[in-house]
Design a protein around this motif. Structure first.
Motif, PDB file in Angstrom:
ATOM      1  N   THR A 193      15.127 -23.108 -25.504  1.00  0.00           N
ATOM      2  CA  THR A 193      16.315 -24.003 -26.242  1.00  0.00           C
ATOM      3  C   THR A 193      16.410 -23.466 -27.378  1.00  0.00           C
ATOM      4  OG1 THR A 193      15.648 -26.215 -24.974  1.00  0.00           O
ATOM      5  CG2 THR A 193      16.983 -26.444 -26.959  1.00  0.00           C
ATOM      6  N   PRO A 194      17.730 -22.969 -27.642  1.00  0.00           N
ATOM      7  CA  PRO A 194      17.970 -22.310 -29.050  1.00  0.00           C
ATOM      8  C   PRO A 194      17.838 -23.206 -30.271  1.00  0.00           C
ATOM      9  CG  PRO A 194      20.011 -22.812 -27.720  1.00  0.00           C
ATOM     10  CD  PRO A 194      18.847 -23.249 -26.873  1.00  0.00           C
ATOM     11  N   GLU A 211      21.906 -22.983 -34.266  1.00  0.00           N
ATOM     12  CA  GLU A 211      22.386 -21.974 -33.617  1.00  0.00           C
ATOM     13  C   GLU A 211      23.252 -22.584 -32.272  1.00  0.00           C
ATOM     14  OE1 GLU A 211      19.236 -19.367 -32.600  1.00  0.00           O
ATOM     15  OE2 GLU A 211      18.871 -19.000 -34.645  1.00  0.00           O
ATOM     16  N   MET A 212      23.141 -23.688 -31.928  1.00  0.00           N
ATOM     17  CA  MET A 212      23.907 -24.333 -30.692  1.00  0.00           C
ATOM     18  C   MET A 212      25.144 -24.168 -31.095  1.00  0.00           C
ATOM     19  SD  MET A 212      21.077 -27.067 -29.351  1.00  0.00           S
ATOM     20  CE  MET A 212      21.114 -27.034 -27.752  1.00  0.00           C
ATOM     21  N   THR A 213      26.134 -24.018 -29.884  1.00  0.00           N
ATOM     22  CA  THR A 213      27.619 -24.442 -29.973  1.00  0.00           C
ATOM     23  C   THR A 213      27.753 -25.955 -29.668  1.00  0.00           C
ATOM     24  OG1 THR A 213      27.961 -23.745 -27.949  1.00  0.00           O
ATOM     25  CG2 THR A 213      28.227 -21.952 -29.452  1.00  0.00           C
ATOM     26  N   THR A 234      29.242 -26.654 -27.090  1.00  0.00           N
ATOM     27  CA  THR A 234      28.967 -26.756 -25.456  1.00  0.00           C
ATOM     28  C   THR A 234      27.346 -26.536 -25.304  1.00  0.00           C
ATOM     29  OG1 THR A 234      30.819 -25.346 -25.169  1.00  0.00           O
ATOM     30  CG2 THR A 234      29.340 -25.396 -23.495  1.00  0.00           C
ATOM     31  N   ASP A 235      26.726 -25.897 -25.959  1.00  0.00           N
ATOM     32  CA  ASP A 235      25.174 -25.782 -25.575  1.00  0.00           C
ATOM     33  C   ASP A 235      24.750 -27.102 -26.058  1.00  0.00           C
ATOM     34  OD1 ASP A 235      25.243 -23.033 -25.294  1.00  0.00           O
ATOM     35  OD2 ASP A 235      24.989 -22.476 -27.350  1.00  0.00           O
ATOM     36  N   LEU A 236      25.221 -27.915 -27.137  1.00  0.00           N
ATOM     37  CA  LEU A 236      24.439 -29.165 -27.618  1.00  0.00           C
ATOM     38  C   LEU A 236      24.711 -30.016 -26.454  1.00  0.00           C
ATOM     39  CD1 LEU A 236      22.768 -30.381 -29.852  1.00  0.00           C
ATOM     40  CD2 LEU A 236      25.287 -31.057 -30.658  1.00  0.00           C
ATOM     41  N   HIS A 237      25.908 -30.111 -25.739  1.00  0.00           N
ATOM     42  CA  HIS A 237      26.073 -31.261 -24.785  1.00  0.00           C
ATOM     43  C   HIS A 237      25.279 -31.121 -23.410  1.00  0.00           C
ATOM     44  CE1 HIS A 237      28.895 -29.304 -22.123  1.00  0.00           C
ATOM     45  NE2 HIS A 237      28.512 -30.175 -21.436  1.00  0.00           N
ATOM     46  N   THR A 238      24.664 -29.882 -23.404  1.00  0.00           N
ATOM     47  CA  THR A 238      23.612 -29.611 -22.082  1.00  0.00           C
ATOM     48  C   THR A 238      22.196 -29.771 -22.558  1.00  0.00           C
ATOM     49  OG1 THR A 238      23.698 -27.277 -22.475  1.00  0.00           O
ATOM     50  CG2 THR A 238      25.494 -27.949 -21.076  1.00  0.00           C
ATOM     51  N   HIS A 239      21.954 -30.059 -23.654  1.00  0.00           N
ATOM     52  CA  HIS A 239      20.552 -30.212 -24.124  1.00  0.00           C
ATOM     53  C   HIS A 239      19.846 -31.228 -23.446  1.00  0.00           C
ATOM     54  CE1 HIS A 239      16.983 -30.954 -26.683  1.00  0.00           C
ATOM     55  NE2 HIS A 239      17.270 -29.784 -27.212  1.00  0.00           N
ATOM     56  N   ARG A 252      29.001 -35.556 -22.621  1.00  0.00           N
ATOM     57  CA  ARG A 252      28.233 -35.566 -21.337  1.00  0.00           C
ATOM     58  C   ARG A 252      28.015 -36.885 -20.515  1.00  0.00           C
ATOM     59  NH1 ARG A 252      26.858 -33.526 -16.985  1.00  0.00           N
ATOM     60  NH2 ARG A 252      24.781 -33.880 -16.361  1.00  0.00           N
TER      61      ARG A 252
END
Length: 93
Positions: free
Chosen positions: A4-5, A9-11, A13-18, A80
């Motif tokens: 997991t970044p 650094e997360m966008t 979009t990345d954050l909502h898939t965490h 999400r």
């Protein structure tokens, strides 16, 4: 080392898939409309209270200092949650 970044650094979009965000959104699927009304405003923005709760839970689950910007975790949870509701709607069709 985690795949997991780092949160900063997360966008969005990345954050909502965490996984932590997904867990919170799945928990909110069980919430009543009255409960959601205390967390999410009519314009789908998070309440200040929800921003704090979401950041705190994210810190607990992800072991980080929270989202990269104020409200980013709560907004990711709302995004999400909308996706999960849409998936449920498609499954019901």
């Amino acid at each position: 080392m985690s795949s997991t970044p780092a949160v900063i650094e997360m966008t969005a979009t990345d954050l909502h898939t965490h996984p932590a965000v997904d867990e919170m959104a799945r928990d909110l699927l069980k919430a009543t409309p009255a409960m959601l009304a205390t967390l999410i405003r009519p314009d789908d923005s998070p309440s200040v209270w929800f921003m704090g709760l979401a950041n705190e839970r994210f810190r607990e689950r992800a072991g980080t200092s929270g989202g990269p910007f104020p409200g980013s975790v709560a907004r990711a949870v709302i995004t999400r949650l909308a996706e999960l509701r849409a998936e449920q709607g498609r499954a019901a069709d």
